[in-house]
Design a protein around this motif. Structure first.
Motif, PDB file in Angstrom:
ATOM      1  N   TYR A 158      -6.972   4.275  -5.676  1.00  0.00           N
ATOM      2  CA  TYR A 158      -7.916   3.169  -5.194  1.00  0.00           C
ATOM      3  C   TYR A 158      -7.609   2.840  -3.789  1.00  0.00           C
ATOM      4  N   GLU A 159      -6.490   2.463  -3.712  1.00  0.00           N
ATOM      5  CA  GLU A 159      -5.899   1.925  -2.179  1.00  0.00           C
ATOM      6  C   GLU A 159      -5.721   3.142  -1.444  1.00  0.00           C
ATOM      7  N   ASN A 160      -5.444   4.557  -1.711  1.00  0.00           N
ATOM      8  CA  ASN A 160      -5.383   5.440  -0.871  1.00  0.00           C
ATOM      9  C   ASN A 160      -6.976   5.717  -0.753  1.00  0.00           C
ATOM     10  N   TYR A 161      -7.940   5.600  -1.259  1.00  0.00           N
ATOM     11  CA  TYR A 161      -9.371   5.698  -0.909  1.00  0.00           C
ATOM     12  C   TYR A 161      -9.710   4.523  -0.032  1.00  0.00           C
ATOM     13  N   LEU A 162      -9.229   3.227  -0.223  1.00  0.00           N
ATOM     14  CA  LEU A 162      -9.752   2.189   0.832  1.00  0.00           C
ATOM     15  C   LEU A 162      -8.925   2.459   2.144  1.00  0.00           C
ATOM     16  N   ALA A 163      -7.836   3.127   2.176  1.00  0.00           N
ATOM     17  CA  ALA A 163      -7.109   3.608   3.322  1.00  0.00           C
ATOM     18  C   ALA A 163      -7.665   4.746   3.984  1.00  0.00           C
ATOM     19  N   LYS A 164      -8.734   5.324   3.548  1.00  0.00           N
ATOM     20  CA  LYS A 164      -9.583   6.393   4.008  1.00  0.00           C
ATOM     21  C   LYS A 164      -8.377   7.827   3.963  1.00  0.00           C
ATOM     22  N   HIS A 165      -7.496   7.721   2.943  1.00  0.00           N
ATOM     23  CA  HIS A 165      -6.675   8.696   2.858  1.00  0.00           C
ATOM     24  C   HIS A 165      -7.113   9.643   1.832  1.00  0.00           C
ATOM     25  N   LEU A 166      -8.096   9.224   1.123  1.00  0.00           N
ATOM     26  CA  LEU A 166      -8.776  10.091   0.198  1.00  0.00           C
ATOM     27  C   LEU A 166     -10.246   9.907   0.167  1.00  0.00           C
ATOM     28  N   PRO A 167     -10.890  10.991   0.213  1.00  0.00           N
ATOM     29  CA  PRO A 167     -12.575  10.814   0.203  1.00  0.00           C
ATOM     30  C   PRO A 167     -13.185  10.317  -0.989  1.00  0.00           C
ATOM     31  N   ARG A 176       0.907  -1.156   0.069  1.00  0.00           N
ATOM     32  CA  ARG A 176      -0.051  -0.028   0.017  1.00  0.00           C
ATOM     33  C   ARG A 176       0.803   1.340  -0.045  1.00  0.00           C
ATOM     34  N   PHE A 177       0.816   2.095  -1.036  1.00  0.00           N
ATOM     35  CA  PHE A 177       1.701   3.235  -1.157  1.00  0.00           C
ATOM     36  C   PHE A 177       0.548   4.303  -0.985  1.00  0.00           C
TER      37      PHE A 177
END
Length: 337
Positions: A73-82, A41-42
């Motif tokens: 998408y990974e950043n979305y799943l990590a709640k890093h992006l709304p 996860r980056f």
């Protein structure tokens, strides 16, 4: 890594928890894993996220473009992006995408984000997705967009548009099974017309096997909650779930997101039945069972039901437990900080 007009690609081998990379300039931002070879996860910095969201569709290299999308998408799943920001970036770039595989990934990601939105933001994305289902240059994307909208739509305007498509009863892109599914979804969303919709769709079907399938599944679209409860109880008897794909559809519609308040009571008995489902069914049926059961649930009450079941079964079969956790991921993601 980029700085102004200078671009540099640096290949590194991540062998430790901390790695320092010497550069001859200070980068404005770093875009990780642009060749897609990294596994993990980056998380993006603010500048890197803004650049990627705004420019992913302009990337000419297809591998890099898909890798950037996966990172978004990974950043979305990590709640890093709304969800709203990601959905907006995806819907803007999707009309430009000419690669069917990448377009398919975008639509899948977009559907997940749209499912998390509410109110006007949700309606707007649905309307844009429906419009693209009519205009996208790729037939496969038009078909996938239509199916995605059909499964998640809450916007009254889009529901009415879908009803217009169903009324015509024919389409170059949609199969008979697509129209069957469309009738199920419309029956849920238009309860005053549900009986008429299902009756008309039943008349359209000519294949005997599909007639049997339709009649089996359509029982789950009855607005009478007492009949739905009785139908759910019948699925706990192995003989009544021999047609496993049809059974999954019934369980899915019983637990549809529009029925979440009523169907949360199905979660516990259906999870209790999972070992029996494994014992009496196909090797893939347990995964389909829990996916259909939990896919429409996002409420704290549903989350508590799953958590309570897992806590009361600390030694539950690992393979089945993992299937539950996988199916419950969106539910857990919504309810855990």
């Amino acid at each position: 890594t980029l700085c102004g007009e200078k671009e540099s690609v640096v290949e590194i081998n991540l062998t430790d928890s901390l790695l320092e990379v010497p550069l001859d300039f200070y980068p404005d931002y770093v875009l990780p894993n642009t060749d897609g070879r990294g596994y993990g996860r980056f998380l993006l910095s603010g500048k890197a996220a803004n650049h990627t969201l705004a420019n992913w569709s302009a990337e000419k290299n297809e591998v890099t473009r898909l890798s950037l999308l996966m990172t978004i998408y990974e950043n979305y799943l990590a709640k890093h992006l709304p969800a709203s920001v990601v959905a907006d970036a995806l819907i803007k770039g999707l009309p430009l995408e000419k690669n069917p595989l990448i377009a398919s990934a975008v639509i899948g990601y977009l559907s997940s984000c749209a499912d998390e939105l509410d109110g006007d933001a949700r309606s707007l994305i649905e309307q844009k997705m429906y419009a693209l289902s009519q205009t996208h240059s790729l037939p496969s994307s038009r078909q996938q967009l239509f199916r995605a909208v059909n499964s998640l739509v809450v916007s009254p305007e889009v529901i009415q548009s879908l009803y217009g498509v169903w009324e015509k009863g024919k389409s170059e892109l949609l199969s008979e099974r697509d129209f069957m599914t469309l009738s199920y979804e419309l029956a849920l969303r238009m309860p005053d017309k549900s009986q008429a919709i299902l009756a008309r769709q039943r008349e359209r079907i000519t294949n005997p096997d599909r007639i049997r399938e339709f009649e089996f599944i359509a029982r789950a679209l009855d607005p009478d909650t007492a009949k739905l409860d009785k139908l759910f109880q019948s699925l706990l008897i192995p003989a009544n779930r021999r047609m496993e794909p049809w059974t999954q559809s019934v369980l899915y519609y019983l637990n549809h997101s529009l029925r979440e308040d009523h169907s949360v009571k199905y979660i516990r008995p259906a999870l209790e039945a999972l070992t029996d489902v494994q014992r009496t069914g196909d090797i893939f049926f347990p995964r389909g069972w829990v996916g259909a059961l939990l896919g429409g649930h996002r409420s704290p009450a549903a989350y508590n039901e799953v958590q309570r079941f897992l806590s009361e079964h600390p030694d539950y079969q690992p393979l089945l437990k993992n299937k539950i956790l996988q199916a419950a991921y969106p539910l857990f993601r919504r309810n855990e900080k």
